[in-house]
Scaffold this motif. Structure first.
Motif, PDB file in Angstrom:
ATOM      1  N   ASP A  76       0.848  -1.018  -0.154  1.00 26.47           N
ATOM      2  CA  ASP A  76       0.014   0.095  -0.145  1.00 26.47           C
ATOM      3  C   ASP A  76       0.967   1.375  -0.048  1.00 26.47           C
ATOM      4  O   ASP A  76       1.747   1.403   0.641  1.00 26.47           O
ATOM      5  CB  ASP A  76      -1.039  -0.101   1.155  1.00 26.47           C
ATOM      6  CG  ASP A  76      -1.975  -0.935   1.070  1.00 26.47           C
ATOM      7  OD1 ASP A  76      -2.196  -1.353  -0.052  1.00 26.47           O
ATOM      8  OD2 ASP A  76      -2.656  -1.015   2.272  1.00 26.47           O
ATOM      9  N   GLY A  77       0.361   2.232  -0.823  1.00 28.43           N
ATOM     10  CA  GLY A  77       1.315   3.463  -0.849  1.00 28.43           C
ATOM     11  C   GLY A  77       2.137   3.478  -2.327  1.00 28.43           C
ATOM     12  O   GLY A  77       2.656   4.556  -2.498  1.00 28.43           O
ATOM     13  N   PHE A 101      -8.875   6.906  -4.687  1.00 29.82           N
ATOM     14  CA  PHE A 101      -8.701   5.478  -4.199  1.00 29.82           C
ATOM     15  C   PHE A 101      -8.304   4.811  -5.278  1.00 29.82           C
ATOM     16  O   PHE A 101      -9.229   4.366  -6.304  1.00 29.82           O
ATOM     17  CB  PHE A 101     -10.043   4.922  -3.404  1.00 29.82           C
ATOM     18  CG  PHE A 101     -10.430   5.670  -2.099  1.00 29.82           C
ATOM     19  CD1 PHE A 101      -9.812   5.395  -0.970  1.00 29.82           C
ATOM     20  CD2 PHE A 101     -10.964   6.686  -2.428  1.00 29.82           C
ATOM     21  CE1 PHE A 101     -10.112   5.872   0.102  1.00 29.82           C
ATOM     22  CE2 PHE A 101     -11.439   7.320  -1.109  1.00 29.82           C
ATOM     23  CZ  PHE A 101     -11.267   7.123   0.166  1.00 29.82           C
ATOM     24  N   THR A 108      -3.673  -4.073  -3.980  1.00 27.85           N
ATOM     25  CA  THR A 108      -3.026  -3.020  -3.182  1.00 27.85           C
ATOM     26  C   THR A 108      -3.371  -1.667  -3.536  1.00 27.85           C
ATOM     27  O   THR A 108      -3.929  -1.409  -4.578  1.00 27.85           O
ATOM     28  CB  THR A 108      -1.647  -2.902  -4.222  1.00 27.85           C
ATOM     29  OG1 THR A 108      -0.755  -4.268  -3.977  1.00 27.85           O
ATOM     30  CG2 THR A 108      -0.558  -2.021  -3.285  1.00 27.85           C
ATOM     31  N   CYS A 109      -3.347  -0.652  -2.667  1.00 26.39           N
ATOM     32  CA  CYS A 109      -4.173   0.678  -2.980  1.00 26.39           C
ATOM     33  C   CYS A 109      -2.862   1.671  -2.621  1.00 26.39           C
ATOM     34  O   CYS A 109      -1.975   1.864  -1.958  1.00 26.39           O
ATOM     35  CB  CYS A 109      -4.910   0.682  -1.599  1.00 26.39           C
ATOM     36  SG  CYS A 109      -5.951   2.230  -1.538  1.00 26.39           S
ATOM     37  N   TYR A 128      -4.823   3.149   5.320  1.00 30.76           N
ATOM     38  CA  TYR A 128      -4.738   2.063   4.318  1.00 30.76           C
ATOM     39  C   TYR A 128      -5.287   0.723   5.165  1.00 30.76           C
ATOM     40  O   TYR A 128      -6.199   0.002   4.519  1.00 30.76           O
ATOM     41  CB  TYR A 128      -3.270   1.900   3.755  1.00 30.76           C
ATOM     42  CG  TYR A 128      -2.778   2.411   2.743  1.00 30.76           C
ATOM     43  CD1 TYR A 128      -3.660   2.681   1.673  1.00 30.76           C
ATOM     44  CD2 TYR A 128      -1.985   3.129   2.768  1.00 30.76           C
ATOM     45  CE1 TYR A 128      -3.314   3.578   0.624  1.00 30.76           C
ATOM     46  CE2 TYR A 128      -1.261   4.245   1.861  1.00 30.76           C
ATOM     47  CZ  TYR A 128      -2.250   4.229   0.813  1.00 30.76           C
ATOM     48  OH  TYR A 128      -1.642   5.218  -0.290  1.00 30.76           O
TER      49      TYR A 128
END
Length: 213
Positions: A76-77, A101, A108-109, A128
């Motif tokens: 994430d990120g 988003f 995965t974000c 997250y």
């Protein structure tokens, strides 16, 4: 300009992410991401999303079928738009800032808030962790896989991460839904609400559609 009404399905709040899509199949609103805004990128995969809300979260279930599958970002990120990616951008009424988003096919974000593409504050790791996710693709990174692939992704986004009070949701917010895959053999940039600009850009809140609660 497109508009949608988000149905309220409180039962979703008590479900695990892997079970949410089944409930949404009959109770959510279904929309298509099928507008090609970039003439130089004509490829259009099949992209559908279901949308609903509970008392605490907004629920999105994406179904994608198209050429190539890529997922290099696994933390994430990290930027996910080069991968097989779906996105949701939203802005509160009368707010200059907006929140994006973005999710690749393994869940995965990348998310951030700001007033434009170049003035954004990324989410923290704690934020997250609050976004619940389930994907039909094994959650490990991989380079591009050629051929035709189909995949589903379900996400549950707490209203607090959208700057909304779950005890008193507004009648209206603004938003758009996207599908992209920048660094695949079949790059594409498809949207729910059209972006009618000479040089289209996802980061154009003035071209968001209406999302009503």
């Amino acid at each position: 300009m497109k508009s949608l009404k988000v149905p309220c399905v409180p039962a979703l709040d008590s479900l695990e992410p892997e079970n949410i899509a089944l409930q949404m199949e009959t109770e959510a609103l279904r929309e298509h991401i099928d507008t090609v805004n970039w003439k130089e990128y004509p490829y259009k995969p099949v992209v559908v999303f279901d949308i609903a809300r509970g008392d605490r979260e907004l629920y999105l279930h994406y179904f994608v079928r198209g050429l190539s599958l890529r997922a290099m970002a696994d933390k994430d990120g990290e930027f996910v738009h080069p991968d097989s990616c779906v996105e949701f951008f939203m802005r509160r009424e009368n707010d200059l800032s907006y929140t994006n988003f973005e999710f690749n096919c393994i869940g995965t974000c990348f998310a951030a808030r700001g007033i434009n593409r170049n003035a954004r504050i990324p989410f923290t790791l704690d934020e997250y962790k609050k976004i619940r996710r389930y994907t039909t693709v094994q959650r490990e990174s991989f380079p591009e896989k050629k051929g035709i692939h189909a995949w589903d992704l379900t996400v549950a986004i707490p209203f607090e991460l959208m700057g909304l009070d779950s005890s008193g949701l507004p009648d209206l917010i603004w938003g758009n839904f996207y599908k992209c895959a920048d660094e695949t053999s079949n790059p594409h940039y498809v949207t729910w609400n059209p972006i009618d600009l000479p040089s289209p850009d996802y980061h154009c809140p003035e071209h968001f559609g209406k999302i009503r609660f």
